[in-house]
Motif scaffolding. Structure first.
Motif, short mmCIF file in Angstrom:
data_model
loop_
_atom_site.label_atom_id
_atom_site.label_comp_id
_atom_site.label_asym_id
_atom_site.label_seq_id
_atom_site.Cartn_x
_atom_site.Cartn_y
_atom_site.Cartn_z
N LYS A 178 7.71 5.86 -0.51
CA LYS A 178 6.75 4.89 -1.14
C LYS A 178 6.38 3.89 0.21
N GLN A 207 2.63 3.42 1.46
CA GLN A 207 2.04 1.81 1.58
C GLN A 207 1.41 1.97 2.94
N ALA A 249 -1.40 3.70 3.10
CA ALA A 249 -2.65 3.13 2.53
C ALA A 249 -3.28 2.14 3.04
N ARG A 303 -5.22 3.15 5.57
CA ARG A 303 -6.71 3.81 5.25
C ARG A 303 -7.40 2.91 4.70
N LYS A 304 -7.12 1.84 4.20
CA LYS A 304 -7.90 0.67 3.57
C LYS A 304 -8.40 -0.08 4.76
N GLU A 336 -0.87 9.73 2.98
CA GLU A 336 -0.35 8.87 1.80
C GLU A 336 -0.26 9.67 0.72
N GLU A 370 1.36 -2.35 -7.88
CA GLU A 370 0.98 -1.78 -6.50
C GLU A 370 -0.27 -1.28 -6.95
N GLU A 410 -3.80 0.16 -7.31
CA GLU A 410 -4.83 -0.20 -6.45
C GLU A 410 -6.06 -0.29 -7.05
#
Lengths: 796, 363
Positions: free
Chosen positions: A224, A228, A231, A234-235, A616, B97, B99
């Motif tokens: 996880k 994150q 993520a 990616r963001k 992810e 969490e 999104e």
């Protein structure tokens, strides 16, 4: 306690019966059926009342029904007794049901109702319940040693409380509980059997599975976290992509405008270029642009004219031909001979010549045949003459030889063989002469035939000579014709005729060509007139009319196309200007990042985002896989809770069982310790009082006496050997039982002395033992009030 | 303004209450369904916000199905705010969490977070790592506002530094609180906080076991002119009942059954029922719990009998003069340091054993 008096109003068969008690021994000696047992039951009922019994209870146990007066009188009575210095009168009546019973206690000193004791009088006086009381103080007939003295005193006590049929309950109860306990936790715990162990095992297993599940949950955490991180990456990349796309948009807008500008410039340039081209071509056409159809028509005419030139060439006369024509014109100035006539002459000439030559040939052949026939005739004649001669000679020879032979035959018979040979030669000569004669005839025939042929040939030769002369006369026509047109050149008339015919044909051909040449030239000039005019109009050379017309046509086509392109270019420009103001294309500024760079960056970022998203997703999938496994945790926890609940229940049950066992064991020990010491001491006391020699220690040491062990088993030691009581006689057992019963009363009734009721218990005793028993009874009566019921004087 | 105050849903929690595996699954679905239904109720009745006073989930590992259901419910009602305060059971979970968390899902932290709806202010803070004392001092509410405070914990009169999840009522008095929306206790309870406000436990919306009996639901709030009115709305799809049946004078299984049947009259079949037998019965009294369970278990969603409260009706007179092993045993048990239940069980076991009866039937 001391009983004073009792009155039975109605109890069984006893009616209005009064009995005055004395201290010590009270003896009622009456016959069987008097009601002694009933009296004993009445006394017990006065203390303890009567229990409620259903209709199904056996009569022996249902005292309320058993002792109801037969005459229907009131069931009950009273009992006067003294206790603690006070005298009371306890009155009871018994109804059909317990609720209908009455109880009244009167203090006889005041004659007032007393509340010192309740209707549970027996229990309050003796501290024993009814069962214990009756089984300790009531000694029925033949039942002193009931169950046998082999049983332990403890069992007797148990039996006393529980009833005969429940003898040995403690052992059975203990065993039963012990077995049940072992089902929970066996003694051999190594086996890991039993409810508790099995459930503990299940709980442990579930716990380990739950922990495994939780570990799965823990295992999901790093994934996880990675998810994150991915993520975040990616963001971040997506944010950068947003910026990049703005740059791309700006660069794109710039590129679009630049492209538009470029396009506009191109449109203008093209328009201008076409304008120049159009103008330059327009100048070539002076006043007007020829129509394409006009040019095409002219070009077709010119092409047709060109096509005529071949024809012209074929008709054209060379100089030789011209002079030849001139000669022929002169030759045939007067006219041209008829071709048919010439042909007839030629044909006639040919036929005559042919016939003539045929006739001559036939003539020569017949002449030859005649000569040959003549020669053959001569040969045949000669040959026939020779053969004639030969035949004649032969025949003569033959005839001569025959006559000679006939003569010799008669004379010379002995020479027979020679005679035979001479005969054979004569025969051969005859045959040969025949053959020559035949040849002679044949040759003569042939000679005659050849003579006939010779004559026929001479006739034919004559005929042919006549015909040849006739034909030579006919051949004079051709020569005449040749002479007319001066055509006689050789002796061969036929050849001259042919030559004349050729010249006539040649003259006609040349004349025809000359006429056609003139016609064709006129047609060509007419076709070229338009083209020449057109070319002349545009100042073009008329030498190569077709080529120049093609040039003119191409030029015209170019002009038309350019004019069309020009018009289209103008339209496009105008259309563009309508859509986009040319002013807006002015002053374009270069973007920070070029479109290509921005595109490259966008590709990079998209790749980065895709990779991060993939990672992810991968991490999420892995984490979710772990978490999916961990989801079983709840179910396992529920199972564990259930198993734990069952385990707790089983442990609790085990606790109950072990505590019950403990309490039972303690109860037994306490029960024993509370009563057994007094019991054993009392037992020894009463055994001593009995004075039975068998139970007294022998001075010689042969007997060690009778005693009860710690488990209250009665044993007799005789001659150094312990023996059970069962070895002794019934009377002896009854005496020991009596001692035990008195000892039991001593042990049980510590507060208040009861009344002992002996219902003729000594029927089994002999005289000696009876004495000892009555002595013991008298001694006991000093301590207790005794009611001795007996049916025979001998036992009083 | 209308609000719905709920809490302690414990979604995905393990269930007890004598349910078999299939019914446990069904009951878990019902817990989820109740959450969705509450949201529908709030939306249908014009609530602007749903206050979730902690323990929405039972643990951190929330199943995918529950995650999706909660997410979709939040997204389905965009005009209703979900004010979610984490309780001691809610660890870091997927909602944080999430999104692109929707705007209508509002969370709280370990410091006070304030959400204003006109003159209504909703403040909330999560108890973590002994932040309680600091929180009480830092709560600032305007007296002219209608103030609703959201907390999750056990009420105490005074502050306690040792205990987490302790709502110190004393420290919250005179803080201009109109309504203290609490979670943690699974039964509805509402009492005065101070002269101005009240504190209220909404309880859990569904009873999950026999330790969560009684009416379950949520609290409906309406604010008007800085006043908060509140009313409890029973909402559980099934109720959990604990019925006490005194069987003192019932000596047979059938008479116990009759008493139970009388006591259970009116309880819907869909409910979960636990019968606790009470009273003191004679030693001779018998009752077959397996038989009784079989007689009732098909009539209710879940059924359980507890006879651990039953004592023995035995007066000392009945055994003190019983000179026998039985009497000695009874005396020993009755004088022993045992609870009523233990005494009853020991006596039943011992006396059955002495009587030669089947002792395993006692359990």
């Amino acid at each position: 306690m001391l009983l004073k008096r009792c009155y039975v109003q109605g109890f069984g068969k006893l009616q209005n019966f009064t009995y005055e008690f004395t201290e010590g021994l009270n003896v009622i000696c009456a016959e069987n059926g008097w009601g002694k047992s009933t009296f004993a039951a009445f006394l017990r009922a006065m203390f303890y009342g009567l229990p409620q019994a259903s209709s199904r209870t056996k009569l022996e146990e249902a005292e309320r029904r058993k002792y109801r007066p037969w005459n229907g009188a009131v069931m009950g009575g009273f009992l006067e007794f003294e206790v603690n210095g006070k005298t009371y009168k306890a009155e009871r009546t018994f109804g059909k049901k317990e609720a209908e019973d009455t109880f009244r206690l009167t203090d006889l000193s005041t004659n007032l109702e007393s509340a010192d004791f309740s209707d549970r009088l027996g229990e309050e006086l003796f501290g024993l319940d009814k069962e214990a009381y009756s089984r300790s103080t009531y000694l029925p007939q033949n039942k002193i040693s009931d169950g046998g003295m082999n049983d332990s005193i403890g069992k007797k006590l148990g039996k006393m409380a529980e009833g005969e049929e429940e003898s040995g309950n403690y052992d059975r109860a203990f065993l039963c509980l012990e077995e049940l306990r072992k089902k929970y936790i066996p003694d051999r715990q190594k086996d890991e059997k039993g409810y508790v162990a099995e459930l503990t095992k299940q709980a442990t297993l579930l716990q380990s599975r739950i922990e495994a599940c939780r570990r799965k949950e823990e295992s999901a955490k790093p994934w996880k976290e990675k998810e994150q991180e991915a993520a975040e990456q990616r963001k971040q990349a997506e944010e950068e992509l947003l910026v990049c796309r703005k740059q791309l948009e700006a660069a794109g807008a710039y590129e679009a405008l630049a492209a538009k500008k470029q396009h506009y410039t191109e449109l203008c340039g093209r328009e201008e270029s076409l304008r120049v081209k159009k103008k330059s071509i327009e100048e070539l056409f002076a006043d007007r642009v020829p129509a394409l159809s006009e040019i095409i028509d002219c070009r077709r005419d010119a092409e047709d004219a060109v096509a005529l030139s071949g024809e012209l060439r074929s008709y054209r006369l060379e100089s030789g031909e011209l002079s030849e024509l001139s000669e022929l014109q002169q030759k045939f100035f007067d006219g041209i001979p008829n071709r048919e006539e010439i042909q007839n002459c030629i044909r006639n000439e040919g036929e005559i010549n042919l016939l003539l030559s045929q006739a001559e040939q036939d003539f020569r052949q017949e002449e030859e045949k005649g000569n040959q026939a003549k020669k053959a005739k001569r040969i045949c004649m000669l040959f026939a003459a020779v053969l004639f001669l030969l035949a004649t000679v032969t025949f003569i020879g033959a005839f001569a030889g025959k006559n000679k032979a006939k003569t010799e035959q008669t004379t010379e018979v002995r020479e027979t063989a020679q005679q035979k040979t001479s005969s054979t030669v004569n025969t051969g000569l005859l045959v040969l002469g025949s053959v020559f004669a035949l040849g002679f005839f044949v040759s003569g025939g042939l000679g005659i035939c050849k003579a006939k042929g010779e004559r026929l040939a001479e006739s034919k030769i004559h005929d042919y000579s006549t015909e040849i002369e006739k034909l030579k006369e006919q051949g004079e026509q051709g020569r005449t014709l040749l002479l007319r047109y001066k055509g006689t050149e050789t002796e061969d008339v036929t050849a001259d005729l042919y030559r004349l015919a050729e010249k006539v044909q040649r003259y006609e051909t040349l004349l025809s060509r000359k006429e056609k040449l003139e016609q064709c030239t006129a047609r060509r000039d007419a076709l070229l007139a338009g083209s020449i005019g057109l070319l002349t109009e545009y100042g073009m050379d008329t030498g190569d009319i077709t080529g120049n017309l093609r040039i003119l046509e191409n030029r015209t086509r170019d002009f038309l196309r350019i004019a069309e392109d020009f018009e289209e270019a103008v339209n496009l420009r105008e259309q563009f200007e309508k859509e986009t103001s040319p002013e807006s294309l002015l002053g374009l500024e270069l973007p920070e990042v070029s479109f290509a760079l921005a595109q490259e960056r966008e590709r990079e970022l998209l790749g980065k985002i895709a990779r991060a998203a993939e990672e992810e997703k991968d991490c999420r999938d892995r984490a979710e896989a772990f978490l999916a496994e961990a989801e079983a945790c709840t179910e396992l926890e529920e199972q564990q809770e259930e198993v734990t609940g069952r385990l707790e229940a089983k442990k609790r049950e085990h606790f109950y069982i072990t505590e019950t066992l403990k309490c039972l064991k303690n109860a037994k020990e306490q029960f024993s310790s509370r009563y057994m010491r007094g019991l054993t001491e009392g037992f020894q006391k009463y055994i001593s009082l009995l004075g039975e020699e068998d139970f007294v220690k022998n001075t010689e040491g042969n007997f060690n006496g009778i005693h009860a062990d710690i488990d209250l088993n009665i044993r007799v030691t005789a001659y150094g050997e312990e023996k059970e009581l069962g070895y002794f006689s019934t009377g002896m057992k009854d005496l020991v039982g009596l001692c035990m019963r008195f000892a039991l009363v001593d042990a049980l009734f510590t507060e208040e002395s009861p009344v002992l009721v002996l219902d003729d218990p000594f029927v089994n005793l002999d005289e000696e033992k009876m004495k000892r028993a009555t002595a013991l009874l008298r001694e006991t009566a000093k301590q207790y009030q005794v009611l001795y019921l007996v049916c025979h004087e001998s036992r009083v | 303004m209308k609000l719905l105050h709920c809490g302690d849903l414990h979604l995905d929690s393990a269930l007890s209450a004598n349910l078999n595996s299939e019914k446990k699954k069904q009951r878990k679905s019902e817990l989820l369904s109740t959450f969705v239904s509450m949201a529908e109720y709030a939306a249908d009745h014009g609530a602007e916000a749903i206050l979730i006073a902690g323990d929405l989930f039972d643990k951190s590992n929330v199943t995918k199905r529950t995650q999706n259901m909660v997410k979709e419910t939040v997204l389905r009602f965009p005009f209703v705010d979900f004010l979610y305060l984490k309780g001691n059971h809610d660890e870091e979970n997927f909602l944080e969490e999430w999104e692109e968390r929707p705007e209508n899902l509002k969370l709280f932290g370990t410091e006070w977070t304030y959400y204003r709806y006109g003159d209504v202010v909703i403040a909330g803070a999560e108890f973590r790592e002994g932040n309680g004392n600091r929180l009480y001092d830092s709560l600032v509410l305007n007296r002219n506002d209608c103030n609703i405070v959201l907390l999750h914990g056990q009420t105490e009169k005074y502050r306690s530094a040792d205990k987490a999840e302790t709502v110190a009522l004393g420290a919250l008095k005179n803080k201009n609180i109109d309504y203290l929306a609490l979670g943690h206790i699974h039964s509805y309870r509402c009492e005065a906080l101070d002269g101005r406000g009240v504190y209220c436990y909404c309880g859990c919306p569904e009873g999950r076991g026999f330790d969560e009996c009684g009416e379950k639901g949520f609290v409906w709030l309406e604010t008007e002119a800085q006043k908060v009115s509140h009313s409890f709305v029973p909402f559980a799809s099934r109720s959990v009942h604990e019925v006490f049946v005194d069987i003192s004078d019932a000596e047979t299984t059938l008479s116990v059954e009759k008493k139970m049947r009388d006591a259970l009259t009116g309880i819907p079949e869909k409910d979960l029922v636990k019968v606790t037998l009470t009273g003191k019965v004679k030693l001779s009294a018998e009752r077959d719990l397996q038989y009784l369970t079989r007689r009732f278990e098909d009539s209710y969603y879940a059924f359980k009998i507890n006879d651990r409260e039953v004592g023995i009706a035995l007066s000392p007179e009945e055994y003190e003069n019983d000179i026998s092993l039985r009497g000695e045993f009874i005396r020993l048990v009755m004088q022993g340091n045992y609870t009523e239940e233990e005494k009853r069980m020991l006596l039943e076991l011992g006396l059955r054993a002495l009587a030669g009866e089947e002792v395993e039937a006692c359990f």
